[in-house]
Scaffold this active site. Structure first.
Site, PDB file in Angstrom:
ATOM      1  N   ASP A 167      36.450 108.446 -13.758  1.00 36.46           N
ATOM      2  CA  ASP A 167      37.131 108.615 -15.055  1.00 36.46           C
ATOM      3  C   ASP A 167      36.281 109.261 -16.145  1.00 36.46           C
ATOM      4  O   ASP A 167      36.811 109.743 -17.134  1.00 36.46           O
ATOM      5  CB  ASP A 167      37.650 107.262 -15.550  1.00 36.46           C
ATOM      6  N   SER A 208      56.177 130.745 -13.429  1.00 39.01           N
ATOM      7  CA  SER A 208      56.113 129.355 -12.988  1.00 39.01           C
ATOM      8  C   SER A 208      55.190 128.596 -13.914  1.00 39.01           C
ATOM      9  O   SER A 208      54.402 129.188 -14.640  1.00 39.01           O
ATOM     10  CB  SER A 208      55.588 129.282 -11.568  1.00 39.01           C
ATOM     11  N   GLN A 228      42.252 111.399  -5.101  1.00 38.48           N
ATOM     12  CA  GLN A 228      41.301 111.735  -6.158  1.00 38.48           C
ATOM     13  C   GLN A 228      40.026 110.896  -6.120  1.00 38.48           C
ATOM     14  O   GLN A 228      39.022 111.247  -6.732  1.00 38.48           O
ATOM     15  CB  GLN A 228      41.963 111.573  -7.537  1.00 38.48           C
TER      16      GLN A 228
END
Lengths: 328, 328, 328, 328
Positions: free
Chosen positions: D132, D220, D260
């Site tokens: 984090d 996009s 992750q």
């Protein structure tokens, strides 16, 4: 008898898959090599209807062999399902002097091509581009090899954290009707259980398998679930079911989604696409039509489109057995 | 008639290849599944002579399916080429109560196994583990798919810098006797020219090709050279030759070397290895011996070792043609 | 006082590095955001002399942030070293109405920019793009992070096969004058020894270290050698020397070469490049000139170019110590 | 005064992150280098309470520097939150003759260590291991760099298919309280919009931004959403909201989840972890306690744990601005 082919169009249709660009490049360069003109159609059948064409030569496709997606873009097209739509498309092709087309796509795209061929006696050739590997008549479709590697690499990562924490992961992969991605990537990633559309494992057997896995000393487990698996529960419902019945596990869910369609194609997919593109152009030159290029063992073959779209390929029973043995 | 198989040994031999660990895991788990004992032999035939054995079970091979190299290590072994060496090896196997072995390796390792089988009537089974893909009777060897992807990924990187600078790169890849890696990776990477042992392109044609490439508007070129290519010059001599005759190019050389043997195996290699390990154990249980497990199309087959080692597989002429067309 | 900046040129110069495209994109979009015109110059200073310019807008740089190399190409340019060359370049810039330029490159490119600024009072701003991380005043240059990851990934692969065979590998990495790549990638890859230009380890110590490594139970060893290492021997000579003095090792060599300059940039390099591009444009707008954008801790700074090119950054003594401790 | 440190324990705690193994290896080898004993504790604080200890030496940590996850496993531990739990843990440490410990983890793990230190005057040292990057006093935590690269690689794949089909993707990344992963990976991947917990962009502005993006010619769009983003809607609700208000877009959702946390650590994370492990051991030897090792610019620092856990690090306003400029 078919008239002499002088100008070929190429386009991609339906869901995209890695290696489509390599196939486009191959068709374009094969045309250049054989002294044919080549035209790219953008956005699949919709672009055909709209006349969204562009002449291309060997240099137009530089540096795309290793790119994911499709430089010609792709789309599903409702209008082409109507006779009026197809008529417009045919007029555009005629107006542009196009003698034949190569469509890179899956079952739905091939069905459209076949119908078009029947209605207008227009030469068409198909190249199987889909990650699902579900097309009859070819051992491999372009994009499948890349997709299973993408899935396996992600599961390798998830396993790192799964085994650090004694966790159970449900990982949903693509495959609404067929379990080829789930089964191959599951065996490749060493998954403890693999749920596929072709087989109803049953929830009881899943619980038994997980209990056995725990008892045998495994500290974590990965369960691969194809989108269309037959237990009748989606991956989030499976999580709740297992947490209720097997509270020893800390269960997590991961839905891989569209990343499975992208990524730089593997060497296998690039070579396969390069070979198929040449074959498609050669077959059109030889006056053939309404075939899909396929691969059987290491040899290219031509498969009647009618046959290719007649059903999904069956799951490999031997590989299911290997999967069972590996998870002892 | 062969006696009942109760204990199987497994080992890796010769040059290592990615996916060998997946094959080891598969043999070990197939034994566990079929209630056979399994013994790992370290360092190939040398470890067999030295009695470097270790009993293994299904859990011994946790978390190795995705690892490159071989956890059993590998080695070339001169002593096994002598009758005395093989006699010692046989005594060690007998002493340990081993009834059969599975050897994972290439031609040389299979030749040793065949001889051993003939001398001692000892059941042996081969699994083709080599990056060279040069073994008769199987469309793919374990490790080839990973190796060509490694090469293609490196060339993708080199191309970035090549096209930033208008450079010509000679890239040497593995393949002393066979050009399968060079040809497949060359097509996959979009190389401008591919030099292989099976074909003498000739230096003149190389120069012509490079000139044509330059004229056609390409700003950079990649030439793949297999170690054993037939022009009679190594990659550094090629560089000098071209710099002398084509001074417009800034020529660089890259020798990829052993990185081609390593790396996490691709999904294809993991699945192939998992299937072959099961098949090898099943074949031994069925009383078969002296075969190599091969794959033909998507089906496993048993190939007599004698046939497997009789020659190298021929290069695919169609793929050479595709390569020529792609470099237009 | 500098006149108001309305049109900025951007180009890449010298050896390319991953992330240069992200920096180009950032300069172009920052100009668009701040309502300035932006012009791309192809092939560095040579393109400046030749007037190889192209107006660009925010959409011109779509889909390049993740691409290696440089879409503007790069080159070394002898002509720019002459007063005549620089005069021509200046005339081209004036003719095109360009008020300032941003050069993405290394020491040599910055030296040219500084000279140009002095001679013509033309506003210039530098962005450090080089894999060597050798520029004073910035903790990181664009491309360094990608390069060390490329090296580490290759060594991870080589280690697979090294540890399968009890081998010693000498791996040559880039770094003619500085050992930052060697030292960082060496620590990251867990190399047993790291030879860099800044330190003469001595051949005796290398042998001692390898003997100790062997004795401590390590089965294989990786030695990283920067191109310009101080032992006075290149990597092939080192191999011979060690084979002669330590015959227990099977020694192999790998020269990584230009793959280190390519590859998709890491997230770190993309973010760094994106930030630096904005800062460069903002600084020019504020009337600053003759600076390089640098990063110190996590904050961007402006460093006088004179200072940036005054010397190479020193090697981190603490990291050398960490390397020594890790190889116990 | 602290007594002489002779035996150090090391463990990982809380959520795992890539590079934890490199940090473990570094602590273990630094102990070996400095002639201290080292003990590994399995399963974090729970293992401490249970006495799940194992003596380790320099060879125990071979070949783990490049592996994701943590070989010591990790867990959250309720019992350690109670005085009784901590008392048991202390008794185990004393019984095993352990003089100090190094905890690798995040805020929660550090808070436990600080309390333990206060209650028993036991020397503790923290190493920040969390993806984090939210810990005060260090510019980088171990694992963050790997995590943002994982996210960026996945988004690169998704973008292939997004741009083939004119689609809008919402991609949820980790970050319940902090948006560092979202912001860095979003800038690195060239996302059109980034929603983070620190900032309430507002749904109106999101729609405006998407409309503008469409109008500016982008085919996009990728929107990154941190788990804890402030719009008050989760990623599936966002999809519905946008589909209702902007029907031109075909919207898809991807929740990246636990991948992750895994994956082989980047070179940056491996080097950072190697440096921090050495520093932690050195600091304990010097009699320091209750610090976390941090990095400021390229130098290691010691930060009082009290300070480190006092708050989350603030988001970088300059990077938000860069993000806004890049999405023009």
């Amino acid at each position: 008898m078919t008239k002499k082919i002088k100008k070929i169009a190429v386009f991609t249709s339906g869901g995209d898959s890695p290696g489509m660009n390599a196939a486009i490049r191959s068709v374009v360069r094969a045309c250049a090599f054989m002294k044919l003109e080549c035209v790219a159609i953008y956005r699949g059948y919709q672009g055909m209807i709209d006349g969204d064409f562009k002449p291309v030569n060997a240099r137009s496709v530089n540096n795309i062999i290793n790119k994911g997606g499709t430089v010609l873009k792709s789309a599903r097209c409702e209008e082409f399902r109507t006779p009026e739509g197809r008529k417009k498309a045919h007029e555009q092709l005629v107006k542009a002097g196009i003698d034949a087309f190569v469509v890179i796509g899956g079952n739905g795209s091939f069905a459209g091509a076949q119908l078009f061929n029947e209605e207008f006696d227009f030469p068409v050739m198909g190249i199987p581009g889909t990650i699902d590997n579900d097309i009859i008549g070819t051992s491999y479709t372009i994009g499948f090899d890349t997709a299973i590697n993408t899935v396996v690499e992600v599961i390798d990562k998830i396993r790192d954290t799964a085994s650090s924490h004694n966790r159970l992961f449900f990982i949903e992969v693509m495959g609404r009707d067929v379990g080829h991605i789930a089964l191959n990537a599951g065996v490749g990633a060493g998954a403890e259980e693999i749920l596929i559309p072709e087989q109803n494992l049953g929830l009881e057997r899943l619980l038994d398998s997980l209990k056995r896995s725990k008892k045998s000393g495994k500290s974590s487990s990965i369960v691969i679930v194809a989108e269309g698996d037959k237990t009748g529960k989606n991956v989030f419902e499976l999580k709740e079911y297992v947490e209720e019945h097997l509270p020893i596990y800390d269960v997590r869910v991961s839905v891989l989604g569209h990343m499975q369609r992208g990524g730089n194609p593997t060497c296998f997919d690039r070579v396969l696409a390069s070979r198929m593109g040449v074959k498609a152009v050669e077959a059109l030159i030889e006056g053939k039509s309404n075939y899909m290029v396929g691969i059987r063992d290491t040899k290219l073959v031509l498969v009647p489109i009618k046959e290719a779209i007649s059903a999904h390929t069956a799951i490999d029973e031997e590989l299911i057995r290997v999967s069972d043995i590996m998870t002892i």
